[in-house]
Design an enzyme around this catalytic site. Structure first.
Site, PDB file in Angstrom:
ATOM      1  N   GLY A 151      14.174   1.516  -7.016  1.00 53.17           N
ATOM      2  CA  GLY A 151      13.797   0.180  -7.470  1.00 53.17           C
ATOM      3  C   GLY A 151      14.315  -0.964  -6.620  1.00 53.17           C
TER       4      GLY A 151
ATOM      5  N   LEU B  68       4.760   6.898  -7.756  1.00 56.83           N
ATOM      6  CA  LEU B  68       4.190   8.095  -7.149  1.00 56.83           C
ATOM      7  C   LEU B  68       3.064   8.727  -7.955  1.00 56.83           C
ATOM      8  CD1 LEU B  68       7.482   9.697  -5.764  1.00 56.83           C
ATOM      9  CD2 LEU B  68       5.825   8.227  -4.606  1.00 56.83           C
TER      10      LEU B  68
ATOM     11  N   LEU C  64      -0.863   8.484  -9.734  1.00 55.23           N
ATOM     12  CA  LEU C  64      -2.133   7.773  -9.619  1.00 55.23           C
ATOM     13  C   LEU C  64      -2.281   6.864 -10.839  1.00 55.23           C
ATOM     14  CD1 LEU C  64      -4.457   7.815  -7.610  1.00 55.23           C
ATOM     15  CD2 LEU C  64      -5.616   9.470  -9.073  1.00 55.23           C
TER      16      LEU C  64
ATOM     17  N   ASN D  54      -0.116  -3.117  -4.457  1.00 54.55           N
ATOM     18  CA  ASN D  54       0.789  -2.043  -4.018  1.00 54.55           C
ATOM     19  C   ASN D  54       1.415  -2.415  -2.684  1.00 54.55           C
ATOM     20  OD1 ASN D  54       1.971   0.603  -3.948  1.00 54.55           O
ATOM     21  ND2 ASN D  54       0.370   1.260  -2.517  1.00 54.55           N
TER      22      ASN D  54
ATOM     23  N   HIS E  83       2.818  -0.423   0.743  1.00 51.12           N
ATOM     24  CA  HIS E  83       2.829   0.874   1.428  1.00 51.12           C
ATOM     25  C   HIS E  83       3.676   0.713   2.688  1.00 51.12           C
ATOM     26  CE1 HIS E  83       1.255   4.793   2.616  1.00 51.12           C
ATOM     27  NE2 HIS E  83       1.172   4.300   3.846  1.00 51.12           N
TER      28      HIS E  83
ATOM     29  N   GLU F 278       9.599  -4.899   3.625  1.00 53.23           N
ATOM     30  CA  GLU F 278       8.940  -4.858   2.306  1.00 53.23           C
ATOM     31  C   GLU F 278       9.587  -5.867   1.368  1.00 53.23           C
ATOM     32  OE1 GLU F 278       8.587  -0.900   0.521  1.00 53.23           O
ATOM     33  OE2 GLU F 278       8.623  -0.042   2.517  1.00 53.23           O
TER      34      GLU F 278
HETATM   35  C1  GRF Z   1       9.280   1.982  -0.506  1.00 58.64           C
HETATM   36  O1  GRF Z   1       9.397   2.382   0.816  1.00 58.64           O
HETATM   37  C2  GRF Z   1       7.832   1.827  -0.822  1.00 58.64           C
HETATM   38  O2  GRF Z   1       7.077   1.318   0.207  1.00 58.64           O
HETATM   39  C3  GRF Z   1       7.471   3.243  -1.067  1.00 58.64           C
HETATM   40  O3  GRF Z   1       8.574   3.787  -1.784  1.00 58.64           O
HETATM   41  C4  GRF Z   1       9.714   3.045  -1.483  1.00 58.64           C
HETATM   42  C5  GRF Z   1      10.245   2.478  -2.766  1.00 58.64           C
HETATM   43  O4  GRF Z   1      11.567   2.185  -2.719  1.00 58.64           O
HETATM   44  N1  GRF Z   1       6.200   3.341  -1.686  1.00 58.64           N
HETATM   45  P1  GRF Z   1      12.245   1.455  -3.953  1.00 58.64           P
HETATM   46  O5  GRF Z   1      12.175   2.363  -5.158  1.00 58.64           O
HETATM   47  O6  GRF Z   1      11.574   0.151  -4.182  1.00 58.64           O
HETATM   48  O7  GRF Z   1      13.669   1.277  -3.515  1.00 58.64           O
END
Ligand code: GRF
Length: 221
Positions: free
Chosen positions: A16, A89, A91, A106, A108, A178
């Site tokens: 998270g 993770l 759908l 989302n 990615h 991100e």
């Molecule tokens: C991130 O790299 C996101 O892009 C991917 O999973 C990771 C999530 O990390 N889908 P977190 O749970 O937000 O720390």
């Protein structure tokens, strides 16, 4: 100042850290925040994301895989207006994709359309990037459609791949990016500035104040 802030649900399977970056960004915006995190949902009971939510007094719901069809009702019950996937993770059920079209986003950890699709998540993505010899990676924020990682792109941030990168070191730098772009994209979507048009194009693409990016965020939009 927004009269009625949007109510954002964050769906997460892991630690998270993206959820935390969203909470922190909206906190920093104070009364200018266009949304607040009103619900966190995880398919994993032990997900750190649920713990983070509880720490912040946000309703945290464990929705195991076999009950994922209940997601739409849960979002309605909490009067959710927008949904963010943050390392989720599972759908998303088709009824939720339909109901929240243009309000479901989302992140990615690669530059889509490359290195996306089924099976491309977490370390698998970074391993594939390195295996392919790509010189550039970085996160993509996109609207969610019925197909994995194929919705309209809102923003990307280019993170150079280093010759000595491992999947772990690359993941760390991409994750920092991100944390910078995802909350800002969500704020823009929740404020109604960034919009998914009927023809599938995105208008009001967010701009980033690059100079405000922390030093841990390498690369550029
Ligand atoms: C991130 O790299 C996101 O892009 C991917 O999973 C990771 C999530 O990390 N889908 P977190 O749970 O937000 O720390």
């Amino acid at each position: 100042m927004t009269d009625t802030p949007s109510r954002l649900a964050v769906l997460a399977s892991g630690g998270g850290s993206n959820l935390q970056s969203i909470i922190d960004h909206f906190d920093a915006l104070g009364s200018d925040a266009p949304a607040r995190v009103a619900l966190v949902v995880s398919d994993r009971e032990s997900a750190g994301a649920l713990e983070r939510a509880r720490t912040h007094g946000i309703p945290a719901v464990w929705l195991p895989r076999e009950r994922s069809h209940e997601l739409g009702a849960l979002l309605a019950e909490h009067r959710i207006t927008h949904v963010a996937l943050a390392g989720y993770l599972r759908l998303v059920p088709p009824d939720v994709v339909t109901t929240f079209r243009g309000r479901l986003v989302n992140v990615h950890p690669a530059l889509l359309p490359a290195f996306g699709g089924p099976g491309m998540y977490s370390h698998h993505v970074h391993e594939a990037v390195l295996r392919a010899g790509a010189t550039m990676s970085g996160p993509t924020v996109h609207f969610v459609s019925e197909k994995y990682d194929e919705g309209a792109i809102i923003a990307q941030w280019r993170v150079p791949v280093r010759a000595d990168d491992t999947p772990g070191t690359l993941a760390t730098r991409v994750l920092a990016a991100e944390h910078f772009i995802y909350p800002r994209c969500l704020a823009s979507v929740c404020a109604g500035r960034t919009v998914l048009a009927a023809d599938g194009t995105v208008t009001g693409v967010p701009t980033f104040h690059v100079e405000r990016a922390p030093s841990s965020v390498p690369g550029s939009p």
